[in-house]
Write a protein that holds these residues in place. Structure first.
Motif, PDB file in Angstrom:
ATOM      1  N   LYS A 270       0.822  -1.207   0.000  1.00 12.44           N
ATOM      2  CA  LYS A 270       0.000   0.000   0.000  1.00 12.44           C
ATOM      3  C   LYS A 270       0.858   1.259   0.000  1.00 12.44           C
ATOM      4  O   LYS A 270       1.925   1.297   0.635  1.00 12.44           O
ATOM      5  CB  LYS A 270      -0.892  -0.029   1.248  1.00 12.44           C
ATOM      6  N   ASP A 271       0.411   2.291  -0.687  1.00 11.06           N
ATOM      7  CA  ASP A 271       1.119   3.573  -0.683  1.00 11.06           C
ATOM      8  C   ASP A 271       1.229   4.083   0.756  1.00 11.06           C
ATOM      9  O   ASP A 271       0.231   4.177   1.472  1.00 11.06           O
ATOM     10  CB  ASP A 271       0.350   4.586  -1.540  1.00 11.06           C
ATOM     11  N   HIS A 311      10.505   4.616  -3.584  1.00  5.14           N
ATOM     12  CA  HIS A 311       9.534   5.199  -4.501  1.00  5.14           C
ATOM     13  C   HIS A 311       9.391   4.289  -5.719  1.00  5.14           C
ATOM     14  O   HIS A 311      10.386   3.943  -6.367  1.00  5.14           O
ATOM     15  CB  HIS A 311       9.994   6.588  -4.942  1.00  5.14           C
ATOM     16  N   ARG A 316       3.565   5.107  -6.061  1.00  6.52           N
ATOM     17  CA  ARG A 316       3.484   4.686  -4.660  1.00  6.52           C
ATOM     18  C   ARG A 316       4.855   4.776  -3.989  1.00  6.52           C
ATOM     19  O   ARG A 316       5.897   4.728  -4.651  1.00  6.52           O
ATOM     20  CB  ARG A 316       2.990   3.239  -4.553  1.00  6.52           C
TER      21      ARG A 316
END
Length: 387
Positions: A270-271, A311, A316
């Motif tokens: 998940k970001d 990154h 994300r």
């Protein structure tokens, strides 16, 4: 006006390890290690000092090294001031760490106190005369050494198989210290965060409980369906692995095995997710392959805070604490597990080494749990002090 003295954290910890202090006082009279040398390969931080000085009080000559990324220079300096030979350096380089292990074993100690199987694995390849046996601290080390049992053929008592270690240190202290480490690294809240814990052994139980007590929504992933059922009945959600990763704001690995979160999982993370490891070896989160992955377009290092941000090409980003090393002994002000839990665990260590030094166990006790009477002795002594 009273006189004021300056004291160190090593002094604070030593005075807080009341069970080790009592054991050291006994050992100064009984001298169970008179004429013996003990080689230790374990995290070198203040609580370890209290254990090593207890062994020295029993007449042992100590030669020490550490583990990857957990050696604290102040601890090394203190031990050397006490006349203890220390080969350890603060390093994440496995080859450099290996050289310190070889230097220690070149001293041919009579007893070994191992943590993760580093020393005994080398002894299995290159045995030396005079080794009486020793102890292994961790479940990871036990797993590593079990296939080598026939080659080792010495009494080796596994401290982590003690019920005291399982509940006092693994369940309670590891859970507390991983939660504390998350806060120390990030200064981020836990309230309402979705936390996924990989592994529901004793360490995973404590970690899951501490984050739940801090108002996180906690899920558990464990490959053993019986253990996963236990987590479910304990009130934790047990989603499938992919769902657990996709939804997690925080991922904590406490399995003792490598390759728990790998580059294959990059599309799932998940970001903004934060990853931390509580297992002994720094391979549960595959940080090295993250760094080399073509999906990672940039990394940022918050050096003073021990945080690395990855990154990804799709925009994300996620964060890894302490380079994937044991988070509670990495990063800024690494405190490790609580003093009381290590006071208990390290007293088990010295009592097991005492038993081997006195010839109380034979080669049949190779990679076996702590004898039950030692568990009972240590538990009773602790309760006598703290009642």
């Amino acid at each position: 006006m009273p006189q004021t003295e300056t004291a160190s954290r090593i002094d604070w910890v030593a005075r807080s390890c009341r069970l080790l202090q009592a054991t050291a006082a006994e050992f100064r009279s009984s001298r169970p290690f008179e004429g013996l040398s003990i080689g230790t390969g374990i995290h070198l931080e203040p609580k370890t000092v209290a254990m090593l000085m207890t062994l020295a009080a029993g007449g042992a000559r100590i030669v020490a090294t550490g583990n990857l990324n957990s050696t604290q220079p102040e601890t090394v300096a203190y031990l050397r001031d006490q006349g203890i030979t220390v080969f350890a350096t603060q390093t994440t380089d496995e080859a450099e760490h290996g050289r310190t292990l070889d230097a220690l074993l070149a001293e041919t100690p009579d007893l070994l106190l191992d943590n993760g199987g580093d020393l005994f694995a080398r002894v299995a390849e290159k045995p030396y005369a005079g080794l009486l046996g020793g102890t292994e601290e961790t479940t990871s080390g036990r797993t590593r050494l079990l296939p080598l049992r026939q080659r080792l053929a010495k009494p080796i008592l596994v401290i982590n198989d003690s019920p005291i270690k399982q509940f006092a240190e693994n369940r309670h202290a590891v859970g507390q210290s991983l939660f504390e480490s998350y806060m120390r690294f990030t200064n981020r809240s836990t309230n309402g965060k979705r936390v996924t814990v990989f592994g529901y052994g004793a360490c995973g139980k404590g970690t899951a409980a501490c984050f739940r007590n801090a108002f996180s929504a906690v899920s558990v992933v464990d490959i053993d369906p019986v253990t996963a059922l236990e987590a479910h009945l304990d009130g934790f959600s047990t989603p499938l692995r992919e769902t657990a990763i996709r939804t997690a704001d925080v991922i904590a690995t406490v399995t003792g095995f490598s390759g728990i979160i790998t580059v294959a999982d990059l599309p799932l993370i998940k970001d903004g997710a934060i990853l931390l490891n509580g297992g002994h070896f720094p391979h549960e989160i595959d940080v090295e392959r993250f760094r080399a992955s073509a999906d990672v377009v940039k990394t940022e290092h918050y050096v003073a805070d021990g945080i690395e941000t990855f990154h990804l090409a799709d925009g994300r980003a996620f964060h890894v604490l302490g380079g994937g090393h044991m988070a509670n002994l990495a990063g800024p002000r690494p405190l490790g597990n609580s003093v009381e839990s290590m006071d208990l665990g390290f007293t088990l260590q010295v009592r097991c080494l005492e038993r081997i030094a006195r010839g109380g166990v034979g080669a049949e006790a190779c990679i076996v749990p702590v004898p039950a009477d030692i568990d009972a002795m240590v538990a009773g002594a602790y309760l006598d002090i703290h009642r």
